[in-house]
Design a protein around this motif. Structure first.
Motif, PDB file in Angstrom:
ATOM      1  N   GLY A   1      -1.782  -3.192   0.199  1.00  0.00           N
ATOM      2  CA  GLY A   1      -0.863  -4.321   0.173  1.00  0.00           C
ATOM      3  C   GLY A   1       0.502  -3.956   0.712  1.00  0.00           C
ATOM      4  O   GLY A   1       1.185  -4.781   1.323  1.00  0.00           O
ATOM      5  N   LEU A   2       0.896  -2.693   0.520  1.00  0.00           N
ATOM      6  CA  LEU A   2       2.179  -2.222   1.036  1.00  0.00           C
ATOM      7  C   LEU A   2       2.241  -2.335   2.554  1.00  0.00           C
ATOM      8  O   LEU A   2       3.264  -2.744   3.118  1.00  0.00           O
ATOM      9  CB  LEU A   2       2.397  -0.771   0.610  1.00  0.00           C
ATOM     10  N   LEU A   3       1.151  -2.000   3.226  1.00  0.00           N
ATOM     11  CA  LEU A   3       1.136  -2.070   4.691  1.00  0.00           C
ATOM     12  C   LEU A   3       1.351  -3.502   5.172  1.00  0.00           C
ATOM     13  O   LEU A   3       2.083  -3.745   6.130  1.00  0.00           O
ATOM     14  CB  LEU A   3      -0.188  -1.516   5.234  1.00  0.00           C
ATOM     15  N   THR A   4       0.708  -4.455   4.485  1.00  0.00           N
ATOM     16  CA  THR A   4       0.906  -5.862   4.852  1.00  0.00           C
ATOM     17  C   THR A   4       2.338  -6.298   4.552  1.00  0.00           C
ATOM     18  O   THR A   4       2.980  -6.981   5.364  1.00  0.00           O
ATOM     19  CB  THR A   4      -0.072  -6.760   4.071  1.00  0.00           C
ATOM     20  N   ALA A   5       2.854  -5.885   3.403  1.00  0.00           N
ATOM     21  CA  ALA A   5       4.211  -6.264   3.019  1.00  0.00           C
ATOM     22  C   ALA A   5       5.244  -5.691   3.978  1.00  0.00           C
ATOM     23  O   ALA A   5       6.247  -6.343   4.300  1.00  0.00           O
ATOM     24  CB  ALA A   5       4.498  -5.796   1.595  1.00  0.00           C
ATOM     25  N   MET A   6       5.007  -4.465   4.459  1.00  0.00           N
ATOM     26  CA  MET A   6       5.951  -3.807   5.360  1.00  0.00           C
ATOM     27  C   MET A   6       6.252  -4.671   6.575  1.00  0.00           C
ATOM     28  O   MET A   6       7.393  -4.823   6.984  1.00  0.00           O
ATOM     29  CB  MET A   6       5.366  -2.473   5.840  1.00  0.00           C
TER      30      MET A   6
ATOM     31  N   ALA B   1       8.208  -1.914  -3.097  1.00  0.00           N
ATOM     32  CA  ALA B   1       8.351  -0.676  -2.324  1.00  0.00           C
ATOM     33  C   ALA B   1       8.794  -0.978  -0.898  1.00  0.00           C
ATOM     34  O   ALA B   1       9.665  -0.298  -0.345  1.00  0.00           O
ATOM     35  CB  ALA B   1       7.029   0.089  -2.323  1.00  0.00           C
ATOM     36  N   ALA B   2       8.186  -2.001  -0.287  1.00  0.00           N
ATOM     37  CA  ALA B   2       8.559  -2.370   1.083  1.00  0.00           C
ATOM     38  C   ALA B   2      10.005  -2.852   1.141  1.00  0.00           C
ATOM     39  O   ALA B   2      10.748  -2.510   2.065  1.00  0.00           O
ATOM     40  CB  ALA B   2       7.611  -3.455   1.600  1.00  0.00           C
ATOM     41  N   ALA B   3      10.407  -3.648   0.153  1.00  0.00           N
ATOM     42  CA  ALA B   3      11.783  -4.152   0.124  1.00  0.00           C
ATOM     43  C   ALA B   3      12.773  -3.001  -0.045  1.00  0.00           C
ATOM     44  O   ALA B   3      13.838  -2.991   0.583  1.00  0.00           O
ATOM     45  CB  ALA B   3      11.949  -5.154  -1.013  1.00  0.00           C
TER      46      ALA B   3
ATOM     47  N   PRO C   1      -2.184  -9.010  -8.705  1.00  0.00           N
ATOM     48  CA  PRO C   1      -0.797  -9.159  -9.158  1.00  0.00           C
ATOM     49  C   PRO C   1       0.075  -7.931  -8.849  1.00  0.00           C
ATOM     50  O   PRO C   1       1.288  -8.041  -8.720  1.00  0.00           O
ATOM     51  CB  PRO C   1      -0.934  -9.352 -10.667  1.00  0.00           C
ATOM     52  N   ALA C   2      -0.561  -6.764  -8.710  1.00  0.00           N
ATOM     53  CA  ALA C   2       0.195  -5.537  -8.390  1.00  0.00           C
ATOM     54  C   ALA C   2       0.784  -5.583  -6.988  1.00  0.00           C
ATOM     55  O   ALA C   2       1.497  -4.653  -6.595  1.00  0.00           O
ATOM     56  CB  ALA C   2      -0.715  -4.311  -8.526  1.00  0.00           C
ATOM     57  N   VAL C   3       0.519  -6.657  -6.266  1.00  0.00           N
ATOM     58  CA  VAL C   3       1.168  -6.835  -4.959  1.00  0.00           C
ATOM     59  C   VAL C   3       2.689  -6.851  -5.119  1.00  0.00           C
ATOM     60  O   VAL C   3       3.426  -6.559  -4.172  1.00  0.00           O
ATOM     61  CB  VAL C   3       0.675  -8.135  -4.291  1.00  0.00           C
ATOM     62  N   LEU C   4       3.148  -7.185  -6.324  1.00  0.00           N
ATOM     63  CA  LEU C   4       4.585  -7.139  -6.589  1.00  0.00           C
ATOM     64  C   LEU C   4       5.136  -5.731  -6.375  1.00  0.00           C
ATOM     65  O   LEU C   4       6.252  -5.555  -5.887  1.00  0.00           O
ATOM     66  CB  LEU C   4       4.875  -7.613  -8.016  1.00  0.00           C
ATOM     67  N   LEU C   5       4.338  -4.717  -6.737  1.00  0.00           N
ATOM     68  CA  LEU C   5       4.752  -3.334  -6.502  1.00  0.00           C
ATOM     69  C   LEU C   5       4.777  -3.025  -5.013  1.00  0.00           C
ATOM     70  O   LEU C   5       5.645  -2.295  -4.533  1.00  0.00           O
ATOM     71  CB  LEU C   5       3.812  -2.368  -7.229  1.00  0.00           C
ATOM     72  N   SER C   6       3.811  -3.591  -4.279  1.00  0.00           N
ATOM     73  CA  SER C   6       3.757  -3.393  -2.820  1.00  0.00           C
ATOM     74  C   SER C   6       5.006  -3.955  -2.163  1.00  0.00           C
ATOM     75  O   SER C   6       5.645  -3.292  -1.342  1.00  0.00           O
ATOM     76  CB  SER C   6       2.508  -4.079  -2.235  1.00  0.00           C
ATOM     77  N   PHE C   7       5.361  -5.171  -2.550  1.00  0.00           N
ATOM     78  CA  PHE C   7       6.535  -5.808  -1.951  1.00  0.00           C
ATOM     79  C   PHE C   7       7.829  -5.148  -2.428  1.00  0.00           C
ATOM     80  O   PHE C   7       8.801  -5.083  -1.674  1.00  0.00           O
ATOM     81  CB  PHE C   7       6.548  -7.302  -2.269  1.00  0.00           C
TER      82      PHE C   7
END
Length: 483
Positions: free
Chosen positions: A212-217, A60-62, A52-58
């Motif tokens: 997850g940030l790298l994927t979201a980027m 940061a990327a956004a 669920p912390a993928v929300l933080l990844s997205f």
């Protein structure tokens, strides 16, 4: 001054682009630019990595994309140009910089063409029970053909592609909200307990959020296309300004909103999530015909990305040729003011890459890896260029219609953040190959750019357009005194 105007050397060479894109098309291009197949399918990889912390990844990327778009918007509104950030880097940092990032960006989108075509081949080939490679070729040829006819065709196709993607996402979010509140009849899922009930909000630790940030980027690539397309619209400054203002809510609604629905309703480690995050949620809602619906949505998404890839690669090649950093033939335009040679050349290389995928898959994988970090390089160049541009013209700050927030602090923070992400790629096993191949390609291109700058000078010769503009802006000579 008139004697300094250099006429075009041959008919059609270095021609002008049309202003055929309408405001509504630019709006949908800006909205649809960030909605690719990665959102519908690829987001499951980020969810599997971070939970669920993928929300933080997205998030940061956004935030990074919003900052870079604000910087790019500042420069693009002041001076709309088909070459966008490549042209601005040329002017602020030197010819080598515009040359390098322009060709790297062109390479990135040339490889997007086969990637999206191959996915389209799998989806449509499976639906029609025909070989995927034939579909991949057909989709490329059809969309290249529409791009060759007129820029308005590209805009109209992208308008409807983007509209369908927006409808799909809004529909998904509406169904998700109904399910969360228990108002969706027949749904097997409700509530938001999966945000913390399956090992916690951050089940794999902070390191997984970074992964997850790298994927979201890379999911957000495409926002910058609007600054390229707007140069071919009737009111480029107005259209860019509107797109920049909308980027925050677009990313918030489409990405963060839909990912929130997914991680709220489905366990992050659920079986079947790897096949597609949207599909996994819709199946648990017991929506009939989910598989067919998602096939159509993914097909629309990849055709949209492919359509934009052909357009974007051709316009960057055209801009490089206009600046004498690419073969002059790529600046040739048709009677409809389309850079036909640039479209054909970019598409042809994309077709060769499709063939390589089926005949030499290992080679194709290396080609893809060579473009893995180019998006980050583009963001870095945008930030450095904006910093250099503002520093050089500090006394003209008051003339800017759009400004980067808290300059220079947020600009420098963005540069540092991107540098940090590149370092993370170096230590993440799954991204090292992408980083080193991309850096190797970048080193070669930069070396060519530096060599060209040393040979021909830091500042390229002015183009025909600039000479004409300078002539128009030059003060008229004072009248001679009467005898």
């Amino acid at each position: 001054m008139s004697e300094h105007i250099v006429p075009s050397t041959s008919p059609g060479l270095g021609g002008q682009l049309s202003r055929g894109l309408k405001g509504r098309q630019i709006t949908m291009i800006s909205i649809g630019g960030v909605i690719g197949a990665g959102l519908f399918v690829g987001s499951s990889n980020a969810i599997a990595a971070a939970g669920p912390a993928v929300l933080l990844s997205f998030l940061a990327a956004a935030a990074l994309v919003v900052l870079c778009m604000q910087m790019l918007g500042e420069m693009a509104i002041a001076n709309p140009d088909t070459g966008s950030f490549s042209t601005y880097a040329d002017r602020a940092l030197g010819r080598w910089a515009g040359f390098s990032i322009g060709w790297l960006y062109w390479w990135f989108y040339v490889l997007v063409i086969p990637i999206e075509a191959i996915v389209a081949g799998k989806v449509l080939g499976g639906m029609l029970a025909i070989p995927g490679w034939t579909v991949a070729f057909a989709v490329i040829v059809i969309l290249a053909g529409t791009n060759l006819l007129s820029v308005r065709n590209y805009g109209e196709f992208e308008y409807w592609f983007a509209l369908l993607k927006v409808i799909a996402i809004v529909g998904f979010i509406v169904l998700g909200v109904l399910a969360i509140f228990g108002w969706l009849p027949g749904s097997d899922v409700s509530g938001i307990s999966h945000l913390w009930s399956d090992g916690g909000f951050m089940p794999n630790g902070a390191g997984a959020v970074v992964a997850g940030l790298l994927t979201a980027m890379f999911s957000f690539q495409g926002s910058e296309i609007v600054t390229i397309a707007a140069a071919e619209s009737e009111e480029p400054k107005k259209n860019i300004k509107k797109a920049i203002r909308a980027v925050v809510w677009r990313l918030g609604l489409f990405y963060l909103g839909s990912i929130f629905i997914v991680v709220s309703l489905v366990p992050w480690n659920a079986e079947g999530l790897s096949s597609g995050s949207y599909q996994a949620v819709l199946e648990r809602m017991n929506i009939p015909g989910v598989s067919g619906i998602m096939d159509v949505v993914v097909l629309v998404a990849v055709c949209s990305c492919l359509n934009s890839a052909i357009y974007t690669a051709s316009r960057m090649a055209y801009s490089l040729a206009k600046r004498q950093d690419a073969p002059a033939a790529l600046a040739a335009t048709s009677k409809d003011m389309v850079p036909r040679n640039a479209v054909i050349a970019s598409t042809a290389i994309g077709l060769v890459a499709v063939i390589a995928n089926y005949l030499l898959p290992q080679m194709f994988n290396y080609l893809l890896a060579s473009s893995g970090a180019i998006a980050l390089m583009m963001y870095m160049v945008i930030a450095i260029t904006q910093y250099a541009t503002r520093r050089k013209a500090r006394h003209e700050d008051h003339t800017l219609e759009v400004k980067m927030w808290a300059f220079p602090y947020l600009t420098l923070a963005t540069i540092a953040f991107i540098a940090g992400v590149l370092v993370l790629m170096a230590v993440q096993p799954g991204h090292r190959l992408e980083l080193w191949l991309s850096m190797g390609l970048a080193a070669i291109v930069v070396a060519l750019g530096v060599r060209m700058q040393r040979k021909y000078g830091a500042h390229r010769p002015p183009t025909q357009d600039e000479l004409v503009v300078n002539h128009r802006l030059a003060p008229s000579p004072a009248p001679e005194p009467q005898a």
